[in-house]
Design a protein around this motif. Sequence first.
Motif, PDB file in Angstrom:
ATOM      1  N   ALA A   1       0.908 -34.328   3.892  1.00  0.00           N
ATOM      2  CA  ALA A   1       1.628 -33.106   4.784  1.00  0.00           C
ATOM      3  C   ALA A   1       0.340 -32.239   5.083  1.00  0.00           C
ATOM      4  O   ALA A   1      -0.390 -31.654   4.191  1.00  0.00           O
ATOM      5  CB  ALA A   1       2.495 -32.664   3.639  1.00  0.00           C
ATOM      6  N   LEU A   2       0.314 -31.710   6.357  1.00  0.00           N
ATOM      7  CA  LEU A   2      -0.586 -30.541   6.419  1.00  0.00           C
ATOM      8  C   LEU A   2       0.148 -29.395   6.637  1.00  0.00           C
ATOM      9  O   LEU A   2       1.124 -29.248   7.639  1.00  0.00           O
ATOM     10  CB  LEU A   2      -1.245 -30.712   7.936  1.00  0.00           C
TER      11      LEU A   2
ATOM     12  N   GLY B   1      -3.488 -19.083  10.814  1.00  0.00           N
ATOM     13  CA  GLY B   1      -4.957 -19.445  11.216  1.00  0.00           C
ATOM     14  C   GLY B   1      -4.997 -21.059  12.244  1.00  0.00           C
ATOM     15  O   GLY B   1      -3.765 -21.661  11.950  1.00  0.00           O
ATOM     16  N   ASP B   2      -5.801 -21.244  12.513  1.00  0.00           N
ATOM     17  CA  ASP B   2      -6.163 -22.546  13.019  1.00  0.00           C
ATOM     18  C   ASP B   2      -6.696 -23.554  12.194  1.00  0.00           C
ATOM     19  O   ASP B   2      -7.628 -23.382  10.873  1.00  0.00           O
ATOM     20  CB  ASP B   2      -7.260 -22.378  14.091  1.00  0.00           C
ATOM     21  N   TRP B   3      -6.321 -24.751  12.186  1.00  0.00           N
ATOM     22  CA  TRP B   3      -6.743 -25.894  11.562  1.00  0.00           C
ATOM     23  C   TRP B   3      -8.173 -26.066  11.850  1.00  0.00           C
ATOM     24  O   TRP B   3      -8.538 -26.503  12.991  1.00  0.00           O
ATOM     25  CB  TRP B   3      -5.813 -26.953  11.753  1.00  0.00           C
ATOM     26  N   PRO B   4      -9.304 -26.170  11.041  1.00  0.00           N
ATOM     27  CA  PRO B   4     -10.570 -26.347  11.161  1.00  0.00           C
ATOM     28  C   PRO B   4     -11.040 -27.833  11.643  1.00  0.00           C
ATOM     29  O   PRO B   4     -12.044 -27.870  12.112  1.00  0.00           O
ATOM     30  CB  PRO B   4     -11.129 -25.626  10.117  1.00  0.00           C
ATOM     31  N   HIS B   5     -10.199 -28.741  11.355  1.00  0.00           N
ATOM     32  CA  HIS B   5     -10.663 -30.103  11.912  1.00  0.00           C
ATOM     33  C   HIS B   5      -9.656 -30.708  12.674  1.00  0.00           C
ATOM     34  O   HIS B   5      -8.660 -31.440  12.070  1.00  0.00           O
ATOM     35  CB  HIS B   5     -10.484 -30.793  10.371  1.00  0.00           C
ATOM     36  N   GLN B   6      -9.783 -30.447  13.984  1.00  0.00           N
ATOM     37  CA  GLN B   6      -8.869 -31.087  15.088  1.00  0.00           C
ATOM     38  C   GLN B   6      -9.012 -32.631  15.105  1.00  0.00           C
ATOM     39  O   GLN B   6      -8.023 -33.365  15.651  1.00  0.00           O
ATOM     40  CB  GLN B   6      -9.183 -30.585  16.274  1.00  0.00           C
ATOM     41  N   ASP B   7      -9.979 -33.152  14.554  1.00  0.00           N
ATOM     42  CA  ASP B   7     -10.389 -34.474  14.562  1.00  0.00           C
ATOM     43  C   ASP B   7     -10.062 -35.073  13.262  1.00  0.00           C
ATOM     44  O   ASP B   7     -10.598 -36.395  12.988  1.00  0.00           O
ATOM     45  CB  ASP B   7     -11.967 -34.572  14.869  1.00  0.00           C
ATOM     46  N   TRP B   8      -9.499 -34.672  12.486  1.00  0.00           N
ATOM     47  CA  TRP B   8      -8.796 -35.275  11.155  1.00  0.00           C
ATOM     48  C   TRP B   8      -7.532 -35.295  11.064  1.00  0.00           C
ATOM     49  O   TRP B   8      -6.939 -34.083  11.213  1.00  0.00           O
ATOM     50  CB  TRP B   8      -9.593 -34.488   9.955  1.00  0.00           C
ATOM     51  N   PRO B   9      -6.984 -36.348  10.706  1.00  0.00           N
ATOM     52  CA  PRO B   9      -7.517 -37.735  10.518  1.00  0.00           C
ATOM     53  C   PRO B   9      -7.304 -38.563  11.746  1.00  0.00           C
ATOM     54  O   PRO B   9      -6.852 -38.118  12.774  1.00  0.00           O
ATOM     55  CB  PRO B   9      -6.521 -38.409   9.428  1.00  0.00           C
ATOM     56  N   GLU B  10      -8.545 -39.239  12.012  1.00  0.00           N
ATOM     57  CA  GLU B  10      -8.687 -40.006  13.210  1.00  0.00           C
ATOM     58  C   GLU B  10      -7.508 -41.051  13.220  1.00  0.00           C
ATOM     59  O   GLU B  10      -6.808 -41.454  12.383  1.00  0.00           O
ATOM     60  CB  GLU B  10      -9.850 -40.938  13.143  1.00  0.00           C
ATOM     61  N   PRO B  11      -6.950 -41.170  14.306  1.00  0.00           N
ATOM     62  CA  PRO B  11      -6.037 -42.294  14.566  1.00  0.00           C
ATOM     63  C   PRO B  11      -6.264 -43.769  13.642  1.00  0.00           C
ATOM     64  O   PRO B  11      -5.079 -44.295  13.375  1.00  0.00           O
ATOM     65  CB  PRO B  11      -6.021 -42.739  16.208  1.00  0.00           C
ATOM     66  N   GLU B  12      -7.173 -44.157  13.598  1.00  0.00           N
ATOM     67  CA  GLU B  12      -7.522 -45.199  12.938  1.00  0.00           C
ATOM     68  C   GLU B  12      -8.119 -44.992  11.235  1.00  0.00           C
ATOM     69  O   GLU B  12      -8.847 -45.706  10.786  1.00  0.00           O
ATOM     70  CB  GLU B  12      -8.470 -46.350  13.531  1.00  0.00           C
TER      71      GLU B  12
ATOM     72  N   THR C   1     -15.277 -33.441   7.243  1.00  0.00           N
ATOM     73  CA  THR C   1     -14.135 -34.203   7.348  1.00  0.00           C
ATOM     74  C   THR C   1     -14.252 -35.436   6.053  1.00  0.00           C
ATOM     75  O   THR C   1     -13.353 -35.666   5.503  1.00  0.00           O
ATOM     76  CB  THR C   1     -13.821 -34.900   8.534  1.00  0.00           C
ATOM     77  N   HIS C   2     -15.547 -35.765   5.911  1.00  0.00           N
ATOM     78  CA  HIS C   2     -15.525 -36.625   4.698  1.00  0.00           C
ATOM     79  C   HIS C   2     -15.419 -36.218   3.515  1.00  0.00           C
ATOM     80  O   HIS C   2     -14.611 -36.758   2.528  1.00  0.00           O
ATOM     81  CB  HIS C   2     -17.283 -37.209   4.741  1.00  0.00           C
TER      82      HIS C   2
END
Length: 218
Positions: free
Chosen positions: A10-11, A16-27, A106-107
């Motif tokens: 759950a996010l 505020g803005d979520w700092p990791h728009q690329d997380w999680p990746e689709p795969e 993100t890691h």
Amino acid sequence: MRSSQRLSVALARAGGDWPHQDWPEPEDPHVARLVRVRPPYPRPYPGVDVTVLSCADPGAALPELLKALDGRSVPVIVVSPHRDTDVVVEAFRSGAGYLVEGDHCTHMLSSAVLAATVGHTYLSPAACAAVREAAGRQSAAGDAPERLRSLLSPRETQIIELLSTGLGAQEIGLRLRLSEKTVRNNLSNIYAKLGARGGTEAVLRWLGATGTTPVLHS
């Protein structure tokens, strides 16, 4: 959690803005489902493995989320730009992991999510420094943790020091060339000696960031 399982996360966004728009990746190999929630949080709370709370003010947002969880054992990781020592320590005392924005990638976020599923409370370097600063304040006030440190063996001391830097049992084992089982056995002994119910409480007592007197087990 078995390694073959993928997680539901759950996010929780509390401003505020979520700092990791690329997380999680689709795969993403670990996260199968992302559920987005905002306050007021839904009742009943969705069935997830971990909640990541993105917020500007953890002091207000975290209690509201914990109230919505209503005692459910869903681990929480706070992601916030807030790095005030008292705020970080209070979140840590509640059992939440803490990642300071700009102090993680993100890691590290993925590592924190995975660690939370096995009961490990993950801190980014700045958050860990905040907890240690709180320990320094307590020591300066005369509530130094030296009396606790005398309870542990040299090996147990090595392990609790590594635990306090944000490492989990597997990572500690790799550092010390011990099996994960040996590390977990040592952790059990450490918790008993410090009168702690788990890693978070043990680290707080070890660092002197809590004034609670441990109850020693025979």
